[in-house]
Design a protein around this motif. Structure first.
Motif, PDB file in Angstrom:
ATOM      1  N   ASN A   1       0.799  -1.227   0.000  1.00  0.00           N
ATOM      2  CA  ASN A   1       0.000   0.000   0.000  1.00  0.00           C
ATOM      3  C   ASN A   1       0.826   1.270   0.000  1.00  0.00           C
ATOM      4  O   ASN A   1       0.279   2.361   0.065  1.00  0.00           O
ATOM      5  CB  ASN A   1      -0.938   0.018   1.217  1.00  0.00           C
ATOM      6  CG  ASN A   1      -1.947  -1.114   1.178  1.00  0.00           C
ATOM      7  OD1 ASN A   1      -2.382  -1.515   0.104  1.00  0.00           O
ATOM      8  ND2 ASN A   1      -2.310  -1.634   2.328  1.00  0.00           N
TER       9      ASN A   1
ATOM     10  N   SER B   1      -7.330  -3.173  -0.599  1.00  0.00           N
ATOM     11  CA  SER B   1      -7.229  -4.606  -0.324  1.00  0.00           C
ATOM     12  C   SER B   1      -6.638  -5.291  -1.543  1.00  0.00           C
ATOM     13  O   SER B   1      -6.953  -4.922  -2.688  1.00  0.00           O
ATOM     14  CB  SER B   1      -8.599  -5.198   0.012  1.00  0.00           C
ATOM     15  OG  SER B   1      -9.519  -4.978  -1.040  1.00  0.00           O
ATOM     16  N   ASN B   2      -5.776  -6.259  -1.316  1.00  0.00           N
ATOM     17  CA  ASN B   2      -5.030  -6.900  -2.395  1.00  0.00           C
ATOM     18  C   ASN B   2      -5.365  -8.377  -2.501  1.00  0.00           C
ATOM     19  O   ASN B   2      -5.870  -8.989  -1.560  1.00  0.00           O
ATOM     20  CB  ASN B   2      -3.529  -6.719  -2.172  1.00  0.00           C
ATOM     21  CG  ASN B   2      -3.130  -5.265  -2.062  1.00  0.00           C
ATOM     22  OD1 ASN B   2      -3.356  -4.480  -2.968  1.00  0.00           O
ATOM     23  ND2 ASN B   2      -2.540  -4.893  -0.924  1.00  0.00           N
ATOM     24  N   GLU B   3      -5.074  -8.936  -3.677  1.00  0.00           N
ATOM     25  CA  GLU B   3      -5.249 -10.353  -3.907  1.00  0.00           C
ATOM     26  C   GLU B   3      -4.005 -10.901  -4.599  1.00  0.00           C
ATOM     27  O   GLU B   3      -3.310 -10.177  -5.308  1.00  0.00           O
ATOM     28  CB  GLU B   3      -6.489 -10.627  -4.768  1.00  0.00           C
ATOM     29  CG  GLU B   3      -6.400 -10.061  -6.178  1.00  0.00           C
ATOM     30  CD  GLU B   3      -7.630 -10.357  -7.014  1.00  0.00           C
ATOM     31  OE1 GLU B   3      -8.591 -10.927  -6.470  1.00  0.00           O
ATOM     32  OE2 GLU B   3      -7.622 -10.005  -8.219  1.00  0.00           O
TER      33      GLU B   3
ATOM     34  N   THR C   1      -4.329  -5.149  -6.904  1.00  0.00           N
ATOM     35  CA  THR C   1      -5.352  -4.479  -6.107  1.00  0.00           C
ATOM     36  C   THR C   1      -6.713  -5.098  -6.397  1.00  0.00           C
ATOM     37  O   THR C   1      -7.177  -5.089  -7.536  1.00  0.00           O
ATOM     38  CB  THR C   1      -5.385  -2.976  -6.408  1.00  0.00           C
ATOM     39  OG1 THR C   1      -4.098  -2.412  -6.112  1.00  0.00           O
ATOM     40  CG2 THR C   1      -6.446  -2.283  -5.573  1.00  0.00           C
TER      41      THR C   1
END
Length: 412
Positions: free
Chosen positions: A160, A206-208, A216
């Protein structure tokens, strides 16, 4: 003569094949949304294909960056464009190499011969984000030429927090009549040696994790960007000492799935012997024409629609923009125009205004205000925008305070 015939049988697509095709399509559309048309080894940068402004007229060219199929450790990032009104080529020759994969740390080198809008202040980290259409470019006429040699380092402190540090030397030549008077000397052209540090912090993203790494999954708010710039006076490549700090905060108040309020705060402060080229405008987007219809053009995304180009410059300023997106009107399943209520305010000032010769402009010391609305997607991606100028810089003629334009919104 003998012929050999080979018969091929096509295997029906499995469910996994269909999922892969769907994933490939989504990735392709995502690339387009990021401003690139992907090919095998090079992602073509769409922002160089066609543009227009008041100095170059039509500006067209080709640019791109190599992708992971070319190399995962090295990349080439270059472009060449041509302006049909100024009859001049502009270009960038750039390359990068990665020094750390886990932190996505890259070292970039570039040589650039191009134009830049006077008074524009961009964040280094913004180049990683793309706007499909930049309406303000159509009406800009105040540019300066620059030949810049730059080395920069991109580094990801966390998922982030992005950063970029840049060291550059530039030869600056305004395309308009301008003289900078300082230290009992007059500068028509000048050299700048500078260092910049830019930080982009998105604490609530929030990430994946996917096959290509971390991406993102959902954008969160607020978002913060900070940039500090320092120029160095020296006997070879630097004529002035000055320091700049730029800050931006973006927040969205979500009311429901289709309605939200967006707030943008941006500030800039320059101290020292700073030429006009490196000071601030306040994102004006109104051309100097006599009637409302003659000023009819394209509304910007975050610009002051009633503020005339080159009307104000500042060495310190603050901007507040409020946009309230009302739930789209459901006329039919496909036809859903959206009303957006807008309010913008700016305040600023300038010390040593007498240093800037042959260019007339005002300051924002009394506070600038405008309010208006947009109706987006009336016909496909097109809509209408109306804004009214009031407060300290309200003009005597009512029509001069009104801006009517069309909007263009594309989403991927």
């Amino acid at each position: 003569m003998l012929y050999s015939c080979v018969h091929y049988s096509q295997t029906p697509k499995t469910e996994n094949d269909a999922k892969q095709d769907s994933l490939s399509k989504r990735q392709f559309i995502r690339q387009l949304g990021n401003g690139f048309f992907p090919t095998k080894y090079i992602n073509i940068d769409l922002k160089y294909l066609v543009k227009y402004n008041q100095y170059e007229g039509l500006r067209t060219g080709l640019g791109g960056v190599t992708n992971n199929r070319f190399s995962e450790k090295y990349r080439i990032n270059s472009y060449v464009v041509y302006g049909f009104r100024d009859h001049r080529f502009k270009y960038k020759i750039g390359g990068s190499f990665r020094v750390n994969e886990s932190t996505n740390t890259w070292i970039n080198l570039a040589y650039i011969d191009d134009l830049q809008e006077t008074g524009s202040s961009t964040f280094l980290t913004d180049k990683r984000f793309f706007s499909f259409f930049e309406p303000r470019l159509l009406n800009i006429d105040l540019f300066h030429k620059h030949i810049t040699k730059v080395i920069s380092i991109e580094h990801k402190f966390s998922e982030n927090l992005l950063s970029e540090f840049e060291f550059a030397t530039s030869k600056i030549e305004p395309t308009y009549d301008y003289t900078f008077n300082v230290d009992d000397m007059s500068f028509r052209t000048f050299d700048i040696t500078s260092a910049k540090l830019s930080l982009q912090w998105n604490p609530f993203n929030s990430n994946e994790v996917n096959k290509k790494g971390v991406a993102t999954a959902k954008e969160g708010y607020p978002k913060f960007t900070l940039q500090m710039s320092k120029s160095f006076k020296n006997d070879i490549t630097g004529d002035f000492n000055f320091f700049k700090t730029d800050f931006r905060a973006v927040h969205r108040f979500i009311h429901n799935e289709q309605s939200y309020t967006e707030t943008i705060v941006k500030t800039g402060f320059a101290t020292g012997k700073t030429p006009l080229t490196h000071l601030y405008h306040a994102y004006p987007n109104n051309i100097t024409k006599e009637t409302i219809l003659q000023r009819f053009s394209v509304a910007g995304i975050n610009s002051f629609e009633t503020m005339y180009f080159n009307e104000f410059f500042s060495d310190r300023f603050a901007i507040l923009q409020l946009k309230h997106f009302i739930k789209p009107f459901k006329i039919s399943e496909r036809y859903r125009p959206q009303l957006v209520l807008i309010s913008r305010m700016a305040i600023g000032g300038m010390q040593n205004i007498e240093r800037h010769q042959n260019v007339e402009f005002g300051t924002l010391s009394k506070g600038y205000s405008e309010a208006g609305f947009e109706i987006n997607r009336l016909i496909s991606a097109f809509g209408l925008s109306f804004a009214y100028r009031y407060g300290g810089y309200h003009l005597p003629s009512l029509a001069d305070n009104i801006a009517a334009k069309f909007t263009f919104n594309v989403s991927f």
